[in-house]
Design an enzyme around this catalytic site. Structure first.
Site, PDB file in Angstrom:
ATOM      1  NE  ARG A 112      -2.980   8.457  -9.397  1.00  0.00           N
ATOM      2  CZ  ARG A 112      -3.723   8.066  -8.369  1.00  0.00           C
ATOM      3  NH1 ARG A 112      -3.161   7.674  -7.259  1.00  0.00           N
ATOM      4  NH2 ARG A 112      -5.038   8.073  -8.457  1.00  0.00           N
ATOM      5  CG  ASP A 129      -5.191  11.037  -6.476  1.00  0.00           C
ATOM      6  OD1 ASP A 129      -5.168  10.295  -5.462  1.00  0.00           O
ATOM      7  OD2 ASP A 129      -6.221  11.578  -6.897  1.00  0.00           O
ATOM      8  CG  PHE A 155      -4.745  15.990   0.940  1.00  0.00           C
ATOM      9  CD1 PHE A 155      -5.052  14.687   0.568  1.00  0.00           C
ATOM     10  CD2 PHE A 155      -4.678  16.960  -0.051  1.00  0.00           C
ATOM     11  CE1 PHE A 155      -5.294  14.361  -0.754  1.00  0.00           C
ATOM     12  CE2 PHE A 155      -4.914  16.643  -1.382  1.00  0.00           C
ATOM     13  CZ  PHE A 155      -5.217  15.339  -1.729  1.00  0.00           C
ATOM     14  CB  VAL A 156       0.494  13.268   1.912  1.00  0.00           C
ATOM     15  CG1 VAL A 156       1.071  13.876   3.165  1.00  0.00           C
ATOM     16  CG2 VAL A 156      -0.192  11.939   2.227  1.00  0.00           C
ATOM     17  CE  LYS A 180      -3.279  11.153   5.574  1.00  0.00           C
ATOM     18  NZ  LYS A 180      -4.486  11.841   5.082  1.00  0.00           N
ATOM     19  CG  ASP A 235      -6.580   8.392   5.765  1.00  0.00           C
ATOM     20  OD1 ASP A 235      -6.936   8.566   6.939  1.00  0.00           O
ATOM     21  OD2 ASP A 235      -6.593   9.290   4.920  1.00  0.00           O
ATOM     22  CD  GLU A 258      -3.246   0.186   0.412  1.00  0.00           C
ATOM     23  OE1 GLU A 258      -2.868   1.078  -0.370  1.00  0.00           O
ATOM     24  OE2 GLU A 258      -4.434  -0.066   0.615  1.00  0.00           O
ATOM     25  CG  ASP A 259      -0.769   4.636  -1.872  1.00  0.00           C
ATOM     26  OD1 ASP A 259      -1.512   3.712  -1.472  1.00  0.00           O
ATOM     27  OD2 ASP A 259      -1.213   5.657  -2.415  1.00  0.00           O
TER      28      ASP A 259
HETATM   29  C1  PRP Z   1      -5.953   5.289  -1.151  1.00  0.00           C
HETATM   30  C2  PRP Z   1      -4.668   4.527  -0.873  1.00  0.00           C
HETATM   31  C3  PRP Z   1      -5.119   3.330  -0.093  1.00  0.00           C
HETATM   32  C4  PRP Z   1      -6.365   3.831   0.623  1.00  0.00           C
HETATM   33  C5  PRP Z   1      -6.025   4.101   2.062  1.00  0.00           C
HETATM   34  O1  PRP Z   1      -6.532   4.800  -2.325  1.00  0.00           O
HETATM   35  O2  PRP Z   1      -4.000   4.168  -2.047  1.00  0.00           O
HETATM   36  O3  PRP Z   1      -5.417   2.234  -0.917  1.00  0.00           O
HETATM   37  O4  PRP Z   1      -6.767   5.030  -0.027  1.00  0.00           O
HETATM   38  O5  PRP Z   1      -7.109   4.656   2.748  1.00  0.00           O
HETATM   39  P1  PRP Z   1      -7.877   3.946   3.957  1.00  0.00           P
HETATM   40  O6  PRP Z   1      -6.858   3.439   4.932  1.00  0.00           O
HETATM   41  O7  PRP Z   1      -8.703   5.078   4.525  1.00  0.00           O
HETATM   42  O8  PRP Z   1      -8.750   2.851   3.394  1.00  0.00           O
HETATM   43  P2  PRP Z   1      -7.646   5.601  -3.188  1.00  0.00           P
HETATM   44  O9  PRP Z   1      -8.993   4.991  -2.945  1.00  0.00           O
HETATM   45  O10 PRP Z   1      -7.513   7.076  -2.945  1.00  0.00           O
HETATM   46  O11 PRP Z   1      -7.242   5.250  -4.679  1.00  0.00           O
HETATM   47  P3  PRP Z   1      -5.881   5.557  -5.486  1.00  0.00           P
HETATM   48  O12 PRP Z   1      -4.800   4.720  -4.856  1.00  0.00           O
HETATM   49  O13 PRP Z   1      -6.190   5.127  -6.865  1.00  0.00           O
HETATM   50  O14 PRP Z   1      -5.579   7.036  -5.384  1.00  0.00           O
END
Ligand code: PRP
Length: 186
Positions: A173, A167, A160-161, A139, A111, A107-108
């Protein structure tokens, strides 16, 4: 005195560098060493969670000294919003057969933790040999559920990052550093 942090203006929002390219890459090398040690003699499948994790996964696997396979899934909870809707949608499912395999979900950012919770349930139902999670960012104090992330790059403030896979309205990105929103009056 500290150097002023590099800033970025997007519409009416100001961002400043939180993690430089060098800091990110150095930490990824450390994570790669730890994961290579932990999985010595094994061939894990690293599952990148699209879109955000594509850069992190690409850089991480190049630091590994062990063999690995790669797969991708795409889930979405945020759309273009900055706050999670709380509802997870599967957009692209696994291609690999996970049964009996060592799985590392990449995961990136973690949250609310709802994505990890959802993935944990879903992957465990596929009976892998083992399941671990690595996230470049987590976070502080944002998790809405009990979480156990095995490998964490950086613990960051609940702001927010963007950049390095993350993105701003689907753009930015491709920034090499990670930028954090500067809250007004700070
Ligand atoms: C983001 C991120 C994680 C998730 C984390 O994805 O890449 O997968 O949110 O959030 P959480 O812990 O609150 O579930 P997003 O749905 O924004 O899609 P993206 O990666 O395509 O930007």
């Amino acid at each position: 005195m500290n150097e002023p942090k590099q800033r970025l203006q997007l519409e009416d929002l100001t961002f400043e560098v939180l993690l430089t390219e060098e800091q990110i890459q150095a930490r990824i090398r450390e994570l790669g060493e730890i994961i290579s040690r932990d999985y010595e003699g094994k061939v894990p499948i690293l599952v990148g969670v699209l879109n955000g994790a594509f850069l992190f996964l690409a850089d991480l696997i190049r630091t590994l000294s062990i063999d690995c396979e790669v797969d991708f899934i795409k889930i979405s909870s945020y759309g273009d919003a900055r706050v999670s809707s709380g509802e997870i949608t599967m957009i692209k499912d696994f291609s690999a057969d996970l049964r009996g395999r060592d799985i590392i979900v990449v995961e990136d950012i973690v949250d609310s933790g709802l994505s990890v919770q959802y993935l944990k349930r879903r992957i465990n139902s596929m009976r892998p040999a083992s399941l671990k999670f690595v996230s470049l960012l987590i976070k502080k104090g944002a998790a809405k559920v009990e979480l156990d992330i095995d490998y964490v790059g950086f613990e960051i403030e609940n702001k927010f990052v963007i950049g390095y896979g993350l993105d701003y309205k689907q753009k930015k990105r491709n920034l090499k550093a990670i930028y954090q929103l500067v809250e007004e009056n700070s």
